[in-house]
Motif scaffolding. Structure first.
Motif, PDB file in Angstrom:
ATOM      1  N   SER A  40     122.561 -47.851  66.294  1.00 27.68           N
ATOM      2  CA  SER A  40     121.431 -48.533  66.917  1.00 27.68           C
ATOM      3  C   SER A  40     120.739 -49.446  65.920  1.00 27.68           C
ATOM      4  CB  SER A  40     120.441 -47.502  67.470  1.00 27.68           C
ATOM      5  OG  SER A  40     119.302 -48.131  68.019  1.00 27.68           O
ATOM      6  N   GLY A  90     114.682 -46.151  64.881  1.00 27.91           N
ATOM      7  CA  GLY A  90     116.067 -45.703  64.814  1.00 27.91           C
ATOM      8  C   GLY A  90     116.352 -44.923  63.544  1.00 27.91           C
ATOM      9  N   ILE A 138     119.578 -44.315  71.366  1.00 28.12           N
ATOM     10  CA  ILE A 138     120.305 -43.313  70.590  1.00 28.12           C
ATOM     11  C   ILE A 138     120.646 -42.100  71.447  1.00 28.12           C
ATOM     12  CG2 ILE A 138     120.091 -41.689  68.665  1.00 28.12           C
ATOM     13  CD1 ILE A 138     118.303 -43.873  67.312  1.00 28.12           C
ATOM     14  N   ALA A 178     122.244 -43.097  65.852  1.00 25.13           N
ATOM     15  CA  ALA A 178     121.069 -43.750  65.278  1.00 25.13           C
ATOM     16  C   ALA A 178     121.483 -44.866  64.324  1.00 25.13           C
ATOM     17  CB  ALA A 178     120.209 -42.722  64.537  1.00 25.13           C
ATOM     18  N   ASN A 188     111.997 -51.295  66.409  1.00 25.91           N
ATOM     19  CA  ASN A 188     113.232 -50.679  66.873  1.00 25.91           C
ATOM     20  C   ASN A 188     114.025 -50.094  65.710  1.00 25.91           C
ATOM     21  OD1 ASN A 188     115.449 -49.921  68.360  1.00 25.91           O
ATOM     22  ND2 ASN A 188     115.964 -51.954  69.067  1.00 25.91           N
ATOM     23  N   ALA A 212     114.586 -47.523  70.485  1.00 22.81           N
ATOM     24  CA  ALA A 212     115.592 -46.821  69.688  1.00 22.81           C
ATOM     25  C   ALA A 212     115.853 -45.388  70.165  1.00 22.81           C
ATOM     26  CB  ALA A 212     115.209 -46.848  68.216  1.00 22.81           C
TER      27      ALA A 212
END
Length: 456
Positions: free
Chosen positions: A173, A294, A349, A170, A290, A345
């Motif tokens: 990302s 994330g 992830i 995460a 996004n 996201a």
């Protein structure tokens, strides 16, 4: 016989725990610097070539060749990094890239013919340093038991480093998305405010400085694996020998198509309504969705297995792209853009989390570069397709590209989801960590995986 019971906390480690991993900051800071060029290159080419030729078509063609070249050559770079070490690939790679970008800029400024620009675009794209996948490989190495971890269970300072892998995915990302917010703005400011070639000059300089600083961090680098082997002892010729990696490549092609299709279609839409300046605002909202998703996704722990999460996240992404083509007002497009960004996201992830679990350590960087290359290729193809549809059928037609690409990828993921099971057997409930695929190690108990979703 006495049995020792080790108490386990139910709290999922969060971003604070991740960033306290010993050695993390030594590669994160230079890694972030070295990633900026990735987001500056194609836009820098577009702005320079358009300035010297007066043609967005020519500029787009040169930029597309760069993106496709990067997508095709990136996995080879990752494979070499797995076999010979990151430093051995990065040091000559950043120097070659700077030289290739310099040649391309010089040709553009001298108003060279299109064929020469296209020819120069190939090495410029092929030599893009794959710093993002290398950072992900370092996280996996450290959290699986890197330097200073005497028992191999995770980073020093806390057991169960593998529980942080989804948090690391995460974090990366969000970092990638932040890069694509900063990089294009910096390239635009330099090209329009300093010199048309200033964006590419800065891109080359950041590549060399950031890349060499990153390569100098040897302690956190994963070891070289001259011959990566699977659980049966047979050598893995490539990360592509893992079936799940091929499924994830298709999924990431769809994600790349969302990026490329949204970029072109948003620009065409705002231009068609006479407000081209809103394009940056709309794309910023899309990127913000996004990043926000994330951050939140990385702070949650999940009961379901990652392959199920990927299917659900991808279904959401496909659903959010479905109505884009019918939008005719800016506020609604902003809302749908935000929701679409929020759907990206979780897919990214979870996909990267699965990659880490599916492949052996010896081909991990290569696998990550296949994912990055798939996103770049999907973005390049989608941008071209969206442009053609926009020219032929109107500004909103380009929005059908993200929908078609994600729908096809969703069908593929759903049909082949069995290939995404890290243990190759029965679908788990998310309570076990399948270990590194192909290392022969049984899964480790992951208490946090059976406790959610809830905030960490």
């Amino acid at each position: 016989m006495a049995t020792t019971v080790t108490p386990v906390t139910n709290r999922k480690p969060g971003y604070r725990d991740l960033l306290r991993t010993p050695g993390a900051w030594t590669f994160l800071l230079p890694g972030f610097l070295a990633r900026q060029p990735f987001a500056m290159l194609t836009l820098g080419i577009v702005l320079l070539v358009e300035d010297t030729t007066g043609s967005f078509g020519t500029a787009g063609a040169v930029s597309a060749v760069t993106g496709v070249s990067m997508a095709l050559f990136a996995p080879r770079s990752g494979r070499l990094a797995d076999r010979f070490g990151q430093r051995a690939v990065l040091v000559p790679g950043v120097l070659l890239h700077a030289a290739a970008v310099g040649v391309l800029a010089a040709l553009a400024l001298s108003r060279a013919p299109l064929w020469a620009l296209l020819l120069a675009a190939v090495p410029a794209g092929a030599s893009v340093p794959q710093v993002g996948p290398m950072v992900r490989a370092r996280w996996a190495h450290l959290l699986r038991g890197g330097p200073g971890s005497p028992d191999g269970s995770g980073p020093p300072g806390g057991p169960g480093g593998a529980r942080l892998l989804s948090t690391a995915a995460a974090f990366e990302s969000v970092t990638d998305e932040l890069t694509f917010v900063i990089g294009p703005v910096l390239a635009t400011a330099l090209c329009t405010g300093v010199h048309p070639a200033a964006g590419l000059a800065a891109e080359a300089a950041l590549t060399v400085v950031g890349g060499l600083l990153f390569a100098a961090q040897r302690r956190t680098a994963p070891p070289a694996h001259r011959r990566a082997r699977g659980a049966d002892g047979a050598p893995h010729a490539s990360a592509l020998s893992v079936p799940g990696v091929r499924v994830l490549i298709v999924a990431f092609l769809g994600i790349g198509a969302v990026f490329g299709g949204m970029q072109v279609s948003m620009a065409a839409f705002t231009d068609s309504i006479g407000q081209p300046g809103l394009n940056g605002v709309l794309y910023g909202i899309f990127a913000a969705g996004n990043m926000l998703a994330g951050l939140v996704f990385g702070a949650l722990t999940w009961r379901s297995a990652p392959q199920r999460r990927l299917l659900a996240a991808y279904a959401l992404l496909t659903l959010t792209t479905a109505p884009l083509w019918a939008v005719d007002v800016v506020p609604l497009l902003a809302v749908l853009g935000l929701l679409t960004g929020m759907g990206i996201a979780p897919s990214l992830i979870t996909g990267f989390t699965l990659v880490e679990r599916l492949v052996p350590a010896g081909v991990r960087t290569e696998a990550f570069t296949w994912m990055a290359g798939a996103v770049a290729l999907g973005q390049a193809v989608a941008a071209s397709a969206a442009g053609q549809l926009t020219d032929g059928f109107g500004a909103s037609a380009g929005f059908t590209v993200p929908l078609a690409a994600t729908a096809l990828a969703l069908v593929t993921v759903a049909a082949l989801r069995g290939w995404l099971k890290p243990d190759g057997g029965q679908e788990g409930d998310g309570q076990t960590d399948g270990g590194k695929a192909g290392d022969g190690r049984p899964g480790d108990r992951r208490p946090g995986d059976g406790e959610g979703p809830r905030t960490g």
